[in-house]
Scaffold this motif. Structure first.
Motif, mmCIF file in Angstrom:
data_model
loop_
_atom_site.group_PDB
_atom_site.id
_atom_site.type_symbol
_atom_site.label_atom_id
_atom_site.label_comp_id
_atom_site.label_asym_id
_atom_site.label_seq_id
_atom_site.Cartn_x
_atom_site.Cartn_y
_atom_site.Cartn_z
ATOM 1 N N PHE A 345 0.852 -1.187 0.000
ATOM 2 C CA PHE A 345 0.000 0.000 0.000
ATOM 3 C C PHE A 345 0.886 1.236 0.000
ATOM 4 O O PHE A 345 2.111 1.113 0.031
ATOM 5 N N ARG A 346 0.266 2.389 -0.050
ATOM 6 C CA ARG A 346 1.062 3.607 -0.190
ATOM 7 C C ARG A 346 1.115 4.375 1.124
ATOM 8 O O ARG A 346 0.165 4.374 1.910
ATOM 9 N N ALA A 347 2.271 4.993 1.349
ATOM 10 C CA ALA A 347 2.437 5.832 2.526
ATOM 11 C C ALA A 347 3.373 6.975 2.139
ATOM 12 O O ALA A 347 4.114 6.866 1.160
ATOM 13 N N VAL A 348 3.328 8.036 2.918
ATOM 14 C CA VAL A 348 4.214 9.174 2.644
ATOM 15 C C VAL A 348 5.553 8.920 3.335
ATOM 16 O O VAL A 348 5.598 8.595 4.520
ATOM 17 N N CYS A 349 6.634 9.061 2.572
ATOM 18 C CA CYS A 349 7.961 8.867 3.148
ATOM 19 C C CYS A 349 8.426 10.199 3.735
ATOM 20 O O CYS A 349 8.544 11.195 3.018
ATOM 21 N N VAL A 350 8.675 10.209 5.040
ATOM 22 C CA VAL A 350 8.987 11.474 5.717
ATOM 23 C C VAL A 350 10.484 11.753 5.781
ATOM 24 O O VAL A 350 10.904 12.753 6.356
ATOM 25 N N THR A 351 11.284 10.838 5.216
ATOM 26 C CA THR A 351 12.728 11.115 5.113
ATOM 27 C C THR A 351 13.075 11.233 3.631
ATOM 28 O O THR A 351 12.377 10.659 2.786
ATOM 29 N N PRO A 352 14.149 11.973 3.285
ATOM 30 C CA PRO A 352 14.559 12.034 1.879
ATOM 31 C C PRO A 352 15.001 10.650 1.421
ATOM 32 O O PRO A 352 15.400 9.821 2.236
ATOM 33 N N GLU A 361 14.473 -0.811 -6.191
ATOM 34 C CA GLU A 361 15.184 -0.871 -4.920
ATOM 35 C C GLU A 361 14.229 -1.193 -3.775
ATOM 36 O O GLU A 361 13.087 -0.709 -3.744
ATOM 37 N N PHE A 362 14.692 -2.036 -2.872
ATOM 38 C CA PHE A 362 13.909 -2.409 -1.690
ATOM 39 C C PHE A 362 14.632 -1.827 -0.482
ATOM 40 O O PHE A 362 15.594 -2.410 -0.007
ATOM 41 N N GLN A 363 14.156 -0.650 -0.035
ATOM 42 C CA GLN A 363 14.823 -0.017 1.099
ATOM 43 C C GLN A 363 14.126 -0.409 2.393
ATOM 44 O O GLN A 363 12.967 -0.815 2.400
ATOM 45 N N ARG A 364 14.882 -0.293 3.480
ATOM 46 C CA ARG A 364 14.339 -0.673 4.789
ATOM 47 C C ARG A 364 13.602 0.500 5.405
ATOM 48 O O ARG A 364 14.162 1.586 5.524
ATOM 49 N N GLY A 365 12.372 0.278 5.808
ATOM 50 C CA GLY A 365 11.586 1.372 6.360
ATOM 51 C C GLY A 365 10.880 0.984 7.639
ATOM 52 O O GLY A 365 10.822 -0.194 8.018
ATOM 53 N N ASN A 366 10.373 1.999 8.303
ATOM 54 C CA ASN A 366 9.538 1.751 9.474
ATOM 55 C C ASN A 366 8.236 2.513 9.294
ATOM 56 O O ASN A 366 8.231 3.724 9.149
ATOM 57 N N LEU A 367 7.163 1.766 9.284
ATOM 58 C CA LEU A 367 5.843 2.333 9.007
ATOM 59 C C LEU A 367 5.131 2.614 10.317
ATOM 60 O O LEU A 367 5.150 1.781 11.230
ATOM 61 N N SER A 368 4.515 3.794 10.410
ATOM 62 C CA SER A 368 3.750 4.122 11.622
ATOM 63 C C SER A 368 2.684 5.144 11.242
ATOM 64 O O SER A 368 2.567 5.505 10.075
ATOM 65 N N ARG A 369 1.933 5.609 12.224
ATOM 66 C CA ARG A 369 0.969 6.682 11.981
ATOM 67 C C ARG A 369 1.484 7.960 12.618
ATOM 68 O O ARG A 369 2.042 7.922 13.723
ATOM 69 N N ASN A 370 1.324 9.079 11.930
ATOM 70 C CA ASN A 370 1.730 10.354 12.539
ATOM 71 C C ASN A 370 0.601 10.869 13.434
ATOM 72 O O ASN A 370 -0.432 10.206 13.584
ATOM 73 N N ASP A 371 0.811 12.055 14.000
ATOM 74 C CA ASP A 371 -0.160 12.599 14.959
ATOM 75 C C ASP A 371 -1.531 12.812 14.333
ATOM 76 O O ASP A 371 -2.549 12.803 15.031
ATOM 77 N N THR A 379 12.936 5.859 6.390
ATOM 78 C CA THR A 379 13.991 4.864 6.171
ATOM 79 C C THR A 379 14.738 4.679 7.491
ATOM 80 O O THR A 379 14.759 5.573 8.332
ATOM 81 N N THR A 380 15.331 3.498 7.668
ATOM 82 C CA THR A 380 15.917 3.183 8.982
ATOM 83 C C THR A 380 17.422 3.348 9.003
ATOM 84 O O THR A 380 18.118 2.626 9.703
ATOM 85 N N GLY A 381 17.924 4.284 8.219
ATOM 86 C CA GLY A 381 19.367 4.558 8.290
ATOM 87 C C GLY A 381 20.118 3.914 7.151
ATOM 88 O O GLY A 381 19.546 3.635 6.094
ATOM 89 N N ASN A 382 21.395 3.668 7.380
ATOM 90 C CA ASN A 382 22.304 3.151 6.347
ATOM 91 C C ASN A 382 21.677 1.989 5.570
ATOM 92 O O ASN A 382 21.295 0.974 6.138
ATOM 93 N N GLN A 383 21.577 2.171 4.254
ATOM 94 C CA GLN A 383 20.901 1.170 3.416
ATOM 95 C C GLN A 383 21.897 0.222 2.745
ATOM 96 O O GLN A 383 21.544 -0.507 1.820
ATOM 97 N N GLY A 384 23.134 0.218 3.197
ATOM 98 C CA GLY A 384 24.126 -0.711 2.641
ATOM 99 C C GLY A 384 23.636 -2.143 2.764
ATOM 100 O O GLY A 384 22.953 -2.494 3.729
ATOM 101 N N SER A 385 23.972 -2.985 1.782
ATOM 102 C CA SER A 385 23.374 -4.325 1.762
ATOM 103 C C SER A 385 23.981 -5.262 2.810
ATOM 104 O O SER A 385 23.537 -6.392 2.973
#
Ligand code: AMP
Ligand code: MG
Length: 419
Positions: A345-352, A361-371, A379-385
């Motif tokens: 599904f779609r979500a807004v990415c709040v980091t560049p 590309e399959f980047q690592r993310g953390n999905l949550s609800r904002n206020d 994204t959860t930081g360094n995306q090195g494989s």
């Protein structure tokens, strides 16, 4: 591409077939074409049924519930007896769960009843005890009731003879309970899929032993073991193989004789000691060995005799991504399960987002609800494989299409939860 008629021999003649850079979706389809589910069945007792695949349609042998029962503690009565706000009924007995009231309930009478107890013949309504007043043998019932209230009807969950679960259904905890509620103590399942796993690399050391200079710990075999166990596969852990052609060849042939599927990690890049692709071509067949994705570009798929071979990349995150995106669905199909496309599904990415166009590309993310309650992902930081810690912080993939480049925060992205 005509997959129906594709075979190893014909692959090269397919217009858009490029084993050196296979688009993600095409690779998925190609793998599917080579999969033939296991056919052997066995019987599994209910306790051992978790994660197994149903080998037959399952029809309900009975009605559930098997009798009408009360959903409340209160009084069972005949709705037609109720008149106004103060109906006085005579209490003629009790019905407890497991101990039904066997007598008759005549007009003007009622029965004390507990949750789960059988509704007496003649009664069609249960009034909660909070809405009734007991005065010795007489019960005074207030107004505002409906026929059938608080009565759970025979067969309202499952009807006798109805198809409850279809062949190919994967058994989860809820189905263990469902089967038990039908009185079924064992089921016909497909046999377990045997999956052999190897690590490859001279630098790898077993956890729990000291590291020598230049060594790292073998982590891939453990993530693989975990992911395969969750799927319900029978895992044969064949250890680590040194970067040596002959050892690899021996180990692959040995495993191909024992397992339905071989999964290796490492040794599929193009380094000096990366023999996997060459060996696969020599003792089996290579369908493709590079996918236009990141992480996970080197990913070999082929067969050794009847055994499927997945040569996953060495980098620990690439192992998990390729497993989730390709291997998991393939194994489920081999286990006889009906394919279920992953829910995205779609979500807004709040980091560049940092990404070069050219590969999915399959980047690592953390999905949550904002206020404001909107779904957002970061994204959860360094995306090195090789960065397993950013994978551990993630709960989803952010799936970025081939053409996507760098983006500011605020981009709407496709998200796929891990679980
Ligand atoms: P390779 O594909 O063999 O060149 O491996 C790519 C990278 O993944 C290298 O940095 C390897 O050291 C690392 N690697 C390979 N296998 C494993 C493993 N089982 N556990 C952790 N890292 C690994
Ligand atoms: Mg290696």
């Amino acid at each position: 591409m005509d997959l129906q008629n594709a075979s190893f021999a014909k692959l090269d003649t397919l217009d858009d077939y490029d084993p050196n850079s296979m688009p993600v979706e095409q690779a998925r389809q190609l793998i599917q074409h080579f999969l033939h589910p296991v056919e052997q069945q066995e019987t599994a007792p209910l306790h051992a049924a978790l994660h197994r695949t149903l080998a037959d349609d399952l029809l309900s042998p009975m009605n559930v519930p098997p009798h009408d029962y009360s959903a409340m503690d209160g009084y069972a009565l005949r709705f037609s007896d109720l008149a106004g706000d103060h109906t006085r009924l005579k209490r003629v007995g009790s019905s407890f769960a497991g101990h039904a009231f066997e007598g008759q309930v005549a007009a003007g009478e009622c029965v004390r009843i507990m949750t789960g107890a059988t509704i007496p013949r003649d009664c069609d309504c249960v009034v909660m005890q909070e809405h009734a007043q007991a005065e010795g043998d007489v019960v005074v019932i207030g107004g505002g009731h409906r026929p059938g209230q608080n009565v759970r009807l025979v067969g309202e969950d499952m009807k006798q003879g109805a198809t409850v679960l279809a062949r190919g259904h994967r058994i989860r905890p809820v189905e263990m309970g469902l089967l038990a509620s039908l009185g079924i103590g064992e089921i016909a399942v497909y046999r377990k899929l045997k999956v052999a796993i190897f690590s490859t690399g001279d630098e790898l050391q077993l956890p729990g032993t000291p590291l020598a200079a230049g060594q790292i710990y073998d982590s891939n075999r453990y993530t693989l073991f975990g992911m395969l166990s969750e799927l319900g596969a029978d895992v044969l852990d064949m250890g680590n193989i040194r970067d040596d052609r002959e050892s690899l060849r021996k180990s692959f042939l040995d495993a191909a004789g024992k397992a339905d599927v071989i999964i290796t990690s490492g040794g599929v890049s193009v380094g000096e000691a990366d023999y996997i692709k060459e060996l696969l071509a020599e003792i089996g067949e290579v369908v493709f060995w590079k996918i236009a994705m990141k992480p996970g570009r080197p990913l070999a798929y082929g067969k050794i005799g009847g055994c499927h071979f997945f040569g996953l990349p060495g980098n620990p995150v690439a192992v998990m991504v390729t497993f989730h995106q390709f291997v998991r669905d393939a194994l489920c199909l081999l286990m006889g399960q009906s394919p279920k496309p992953a829910l995205t599904f779609r979500a807004v990415c709040v980091t560049p987002i940092k990404k070069a166009p050219g590969r999915a590309e399959f980047q690592r993310g953390n999905l949550s609800r904002n206020d404001s309650g909107e779904l957002v992902v970061h994204t959860t930081g360094n995306q090195g494989s090789g960065i397993l810690s950013s994978m551990s912080k993630a709960n989803c993939y952010i799936i970025l299409p081939v053409a996507q480049g760098n983006a500011e925060a605020g981009l709407s992205v496709e998200v796929q939860l891990f679980d």
